[in-house]
Enzyme design. Structure first.
Site, short mmCIF file in Angstrom:
data_model
loop_
_atom_site.label_atom_id
_atom_site.label_comp_id
_atom_site.label_asym_id
_atom_site.label_seq_id
_atom_site.Cartn_x
_atom_site.Cartn_y
_atom_site.Cartn_z
CB VAL A 121 -0.98 -0.15 1.28
CG1 VAL A 121 -1.68 1.21 1.14
CG2 VAL A 121 -1.85 -1.24 1.43
CE LYS A 122 3.38 4.55 -4.78
NZ LYS A 122 3.46 4.90 -6.65
CB VAL A 123 1.01 5.57 2.87
CG1 VAL A 123 0.42 6.84 3.82
CG2 VAL A 123 0.22 4.14 3.15
#
Ligand code: E4P
Length: 220
Positions: free
Chosen positions: A84-86
């Site tokens: 997951v890119k945050v």
């Protein structure tokens, strides 16, 4: 090292996966928007195009930490091992910590400075993505930032890797790798330029021409 393609072009991934030693595919909201397919459709298609091997990365859109965590879970419901890119904002840092506590791997994105990247690593991100070309474009030094970030992670957060992003030329990618950077993601045009150049095609054509002229047949 790990090499990723930064794209949502399923046909291109299918074509390049047998050629390149791909570790997976990264995306961002703009990349997904350009393909106009919803994540529920395009992520499984990308996974299939990779031959079921390699990691996929997709980004949350929420700006508040708890909502980022909810979106991360939605993304992982589509692809169970997705990273997951945050975006590394204050809320993003909180989300990275919360996701780490739940065992969900993250990549800290939109990184424009080594100290910002270090904080995301300390929060528990598995990868940090400094934006090399965007840094250069605003008068900074993308490669220098990658170098500093790597040194910082080695000393203070050795479990986290730099996954450098935002490249416009093969030269930028090479300069980045020459710093010892462990992972990069390339847009399709830069990857294509690294595979073939007009000079290589011209050299191969000349070999064929000379061979044909001498022996009258194209093969051995
Ligand atoms: C990666 O995390 C970024 O989303 C991406 O590589 C940015 O690339 P761009 O600067 O070419 O848009």
């Amino acid at each position: 090292m790990e090499l990723y393609l930064d794209t949502s072009d399923v046909a291109a991934v299918r074509r390049l996966a047998p050629i390149l030693p791909l570790a997976g595919v990264t995306t961002n909201p703009s990349i997904i928007a350009s393909g106009k397919k919803p994540l529920t459709v395009v992520l499984p298609e990308l996974q299939e195009a990779l031959g079921g091997e390699g990691r996929l990365f997709a980004q949350v859109m929420a700006t508040e930490a708890r909502q980022m965590v909810e979106e991360a879970k939605k993304l992982r419901a589509i692809i169970s091992d997705l990273v997951v890119k945050v975006p590394v904002t204050a809320q993003g840092l909180m989300a990275i910590k919360l996701l780490k506590a739940e065992g969900i791997p993250t990549l800290g994105t939109a990184v424009y400075g080594a100290s910002q990247g270090l904080l995301a690593a300390l929060a528990g991100a598995e990868y940090i993505a400094p934006y090399v070309n965007r840094l250069d474009a605003q008068g900074g030094n993308g490669i220098q930032t990658v170098k500093e970030l790597q040194q910082l992670l080695k000393m203070h957060a050795p479990a986290t890797k730099v996954l450098a992003a935002s490249f416009k030329t093969p030269r930028q990618a090479l300069d980045c790798l020459l710093t010892g950077c462990e992972a990069i993601t390339l847009p399709l045009d830069v990857a294509e330029q690294m595979i073939a150049s007009p000079a290589v095609s011209a050299a191969v054509e000349k070999f064929e021409h000379d061979w044909l002229a001498a022996f009258g047949v194209p093969g051995l």
